[in-house]
Design a protein around this motif. Structure first.
Motif, short mmCIF file in Angstrom:
data_model
loop_
_atom_site.label_atom_id
_atom_site.label_comp_id
_atom_site.label_asym_id
_atom_site.label_seq_id
_atom_site.Cartn_x
_atom_site.Cartn_y
_atom_site.Cartn_z
N SER A 137 -6.75 -10.53 12.79
CA SER A 137 -7.55 -11.71 12.96
C SER A 137 -8.57 -11.98 11.94
CB SER A 137 -8.03 -11.71 14.43
OG SER A 137 -8.61 -12.94 14.38
N GLU A 138 -9.31 -10.94 11.67
CA GLU A 138 -10.45 -10.89 10.82
C GLU A 138 -10.07 -11.11 9.46
OE1 GLU A 138 -13.80 -7.88 9.15
OE2 GLU A 138 -12.25 -7.29 10.71
N LEU A 139 -8.96 -10.60 9.03
CA LEU A 139 -8.51 -11.02 7.51
C LEU A 139 -7.62 -11.86 7.36
CD1 LEU A 139 -8.70 -6.97 6.62
CD2 LEU A 139 -10.52 -8.77 5.97
N ARG A 140 -7.03 -12.48 8.36
CA ARG A 140 -5.74 -13.46 8.36
C ARG A 140 -4.79 -12.87 8.05
NH1 ARG A 140 -7.22 -19.05 5.64
NH2 ARG A 140 -5.58 -19.75 7.36
N ILE A 141 -4.41 -11.81 8.54
CA ILE A 141 -2.79 -11.10 8.28
C ILE A 141 -2.10 -11.57 9.08
CG2 ILE A 141 -1.89 -8.89 8.52
CD1 ILE A 141 -4.49 -7.58 7.96
N GLU A 142 -0.66 -11.96 8.57
CA GLU A 142 0.37 -12.81 9.43
C GLU A 142 1.30 -11.62 9.70
OE1 GLU A 142 1.73 -15.86 6.81
OE2 GLU A 142 0.07 -17.40 8.13
N ARG A 143 1.40 -10.66 8.95
CA ARG A 143 2.81 -9.88 8.97
C ARG A 143 2.41 -8.41 8.53
NH1 ARG A 143 5.96 -12.68 6.81
NH2 ARG A 143 6.34 -11.50 4.85
N ILE A 144 3.01 -7.18 9.16
CA ILE A 144 2.70 -5.94 8.63
C ILE A 144 4.01 -4.99 8.95
CG2 ILE A 144 1.29 -3.89 9.06
CD1 ILE A 144 -0.59 -5.67 10.59
N SER A 145 4.44 -4.53 7.74
CA SER A 145 5.58 -3.87 8.03
C SER A 145 5.37 -2.46 7.47
CB SER A 145 6.71 -4.42 7.09
OG SER A 145 7.01 -5.57 7.32
N GLN A 182 2.40 9.96 9.21
CA GLN A 182 1.07 9.82 9.77
C GLN A 182 0.07 8.91 9.02
OE1 GLN A 182 -0.66 13.21 11.47
NE2 GLN A 182 -2.54 12.38 12.16
N ARG A 183 -0.05 9.15 7.70
CA ARG A 183 -0.81 8.19 6.90
C ARG A 183 -0.46 6.70 6.95
NH1 ARG A 183 -5.94 8.02 4.98
NH2 ARG A 183 -5.84 7.25 2.77
N GLY A 184 1.02 6.53 6.91
CA GLY A 184 1.32 4.96 6.88
C GLY A 184 1.25 4.51 8.36
N TRP A 185 0.95 5.09 9.47
CA TRP A 185 0.54 4.58 10.80
C TRP A 185 -0.83 4.41 10.94
CZ3 TRP A 185 3.44 1.25 13.08
CH2 TRP A 185 4.74 1.33 13.11
N GLN A 186 -1.60 5.20 10.14
CA GLN A 186 -3.18 4.96 9.88
C GLN A 186 -3.18 3.61 9.36
OE1 GLN A 186 -4.79 8.16 7.73
NE2 GLN A 186 -3.95 9.88 9.26
N LEU A 187 -2.55 3.29 8.29
CA LEU A 187 -2.85 2.12 7.64
C LEU A 187 -2.30 0.96 8.34
CD1 LEU A 187 -1.74 3.27 3.86
CD2 LEU A 187 -4.03 2.92 4.74
N ALA A 188 -1.11 1.12 9.04
CA ALA A 188 -0.40 0.11 9.55
C ALA A 188 -1.60 -0.33 10.76
CB ALA A 188 0.89 0.40 10.19
N ALA A 189 -2.14 0.71 11.37
CA ALA A 189 -2.88 0.59 12.70
C ALA A 189 -4.10 -0.35 12.45
CB ALA A 189 -3.08 1.80 13.54
N TRP A 190 -4.66 0.24 11.34
CA TRP A 190 -5.94 -0.25 10.76
C TRP A 190 -5.69 -1.98 10.54
CZ3 TRP A 190 -7.00 -2.86 6.42
CH2 TRP A 190 -8.24 -3.11 5.95
N VAL A 250 3.22 0.56 3.09
CA VAL A 250 2.86 -0.44 4.18
C VAL A 250 2.66 -1.68 3.39
CG1 VAL A 250 0.88 -1.03 5.76
CG2 VAL A 250 1.74 1.35 5.54
N ARG A 251 3.20 -2.70 3.86
CA ARG A 251 2.91 -4.20 3.49
C ARG A 251 2.37 -5.01 4.28
NH1 ARG A 251 8.93 -4.84 0.06
NH2 ARG A 251 9.02 -3.14 -0.80
N ILE A 252 1.28 -5.52 3.91
CA ILE A 252 0.42 -6.48 4.50
C ILE A 252 0.56 -7.71 4.13
CG2 ILE A 252 -2.01 -6.84 5.43
CD1 ILE A 252 -2.34 -3.79 4.85
N THR A 253 1.02 -8.78 4.71
CA THR A 253 1.08 -10.35 4.26
C THR A 253 0.12 -11.05 4.78
OG1 THR A 253 3.47 -9.99 4.06
CG2 THR A 253 2.42 -12.06 4.01
N THR A 254 -0.92 -11.79 4.06
CA THR A 254 -1.81 -12.69 4.55
C THR A 254 -1.52 -14.19 4.53
OG1 THR A 254 -2.85 -13.07 2.44
CG2 THR A 254 -3.38 -10.90 3.59
N VAL A 279 0.98 -1.00 0.02
CA VAL A 279 0.02 -0.12 -0.12
C VAL A 279 0.83 1.42 -0.20
CG1 VAL A 279 -1.76 1.13 0.95
CG2 VAL A 279 -1.70 -1.26 1.62
N PRO A 280 0.89 2.07 -1.16
CA PRO A 280 1.71 3.23 -1.20
C PRO A 280 1.13 4.33 -0.29
CG PRO A 280 0.23 3.28 -2.88
CD PRO A 280 0.08 1.82 -2.24
#
Length: 305
Positions: A261-269, A247-255, A299-303, A235-236
């Motif tokens: 758990s709901e979206l089966r996310i294993e890793r967030i960077s 701040q935008r990056g941490w909005q997305l990371a916190a989200w 922001v990188r989200i690994t499921t 996510v750019p």
């Protein structure tokens, strides 16, 4: 002349026993309510660390996910932090940040909105994105709402029978707002939040939910990135009305961590920090200095799939 035995002491004892039983029932009800809200001992937990230290605010993954949705909808509308705080405090009071199907009379959902009062159909109100949008729509129509006491602003939207009850949630709502709006980086973390086995998961679901809650502009070039990275959605991050790029990056990371758990996310960077479901108890960990492929602009989200 025989006197009837006095029954006052007996009645008094019965009254005392009844009062004791009532107090015990109240205590049990309070305990069960706490267990319902927190998920009980040993349940997965999310915590928000206040800026400057102090006792963290705790909530369940379900509550954190609903709070993240409420915040995202407010940010997508370009509303200030104060609007998010008012919305979160209201949902804390009305539903305990749970999307419940019952309430006073025909009230349902996060904000206990009523179909009979033109808030929408029950099905619409049970959609957290819709419910949050309706709350913000009504809030934005109040002149100077951001300068009003929280109880006053919330009451003008909700018209509750207990308007002062919103005040007790303001401190926690403010702490939670700081984490979800990115003002307090890495403040929200969920422990023991392994991806749910029966959750849909996958980058497609993450992408769909991101766009629905933050708006289509949140993913201007994600389709190609997601296809190339397999289970990782990139996510750019750019600066905008919601604040600086960081701040935008941490909005997305916190989200993402709130919905892990709901979206089966294993890793967030993001930046130099990483959260993983496997080591969720450690919170956001510092990445090694020589890590490759991690930049402050993504922001990188690994499921799990």
């Amino acid at each position: 002349m025989l006197r009837r035995p006095q029954r006052a002491p007996v009645r008094r004892k019965r009254l005392i026993r009844a009062l004791v039983a009532f107090v015990v029932l109240l205590g049990l009800a309070a305990y069960l309510a706490v267990q319902y809200v927190t998920g009980g001992p040993g349940a997965p937990r999310c915590t928000v660390q206040p800026e400057g230290g102090g006792e963290p605010y705790e909530l369940s993954p379900e509550q954190a996910a609903n709070a993240a949705t409420i915040s995202a909808v407010g940010l997508s509308r370009g509303l200030p932090e104060r609007a998010v705080t008012i919305a979160l405090a209201t949902a804390m009071q009305e539903s305990g940040l749970r999307n419940i199907e019952y309430g006073d009379r025909d009230s349902v959902g996060l904000f206990q909105q009523r179909p009979s009062q033109d808030w929408g159909t029950a099905e619409e109100i049970m959609d957290p994105v819709y419910a949050a949008g309706e709350f913000y729509k009504h809030l934005a129509q109040i002149p100077g709402y951001s300068r009003l006491p929280l109880t006053v602003a919330a009451q003008r939207v909700q018209r509750s029978g207990y308007p002062q009850a919103y005040a007790k949630h303001e401190a926690n709502a403010t702490v939670l707002t700081g984490a979800l709006t990115g003002r307090a980086p890495a403040a929200l973390s969920c422990a023991e939040s392994r991806p749910a086995e029966n959750a849909p998961g996958g980058t497609a679901q993450v992408r769909e939910k991101l766009v629905r809650e933050f708006g289509p502009e949140v993913l201007p070039r994600t389709t190609v990135a997601a296809r190339a990275a397999g289970r990782t959605l990139t996510v750019p991050v750019t600066a905008g009305a919601a604040g600086t790029a960081r701040q935008r990056g941490w909005q997305l990371a916190a989200w993402a961590v709130a919905h892990a758990s709901e979206l089966r996310i294993e890793r967030i960077s993001y930046g130099d920090r990483r959260w993983t479901a496997e080591e969720s108890g450690k919170g956001w960990q510092q990445l090694p200095g020589d890590s490759r492929g991690i930049t402050p602009t993504d922001v990188r989200i690994t499921t799990a799939q």
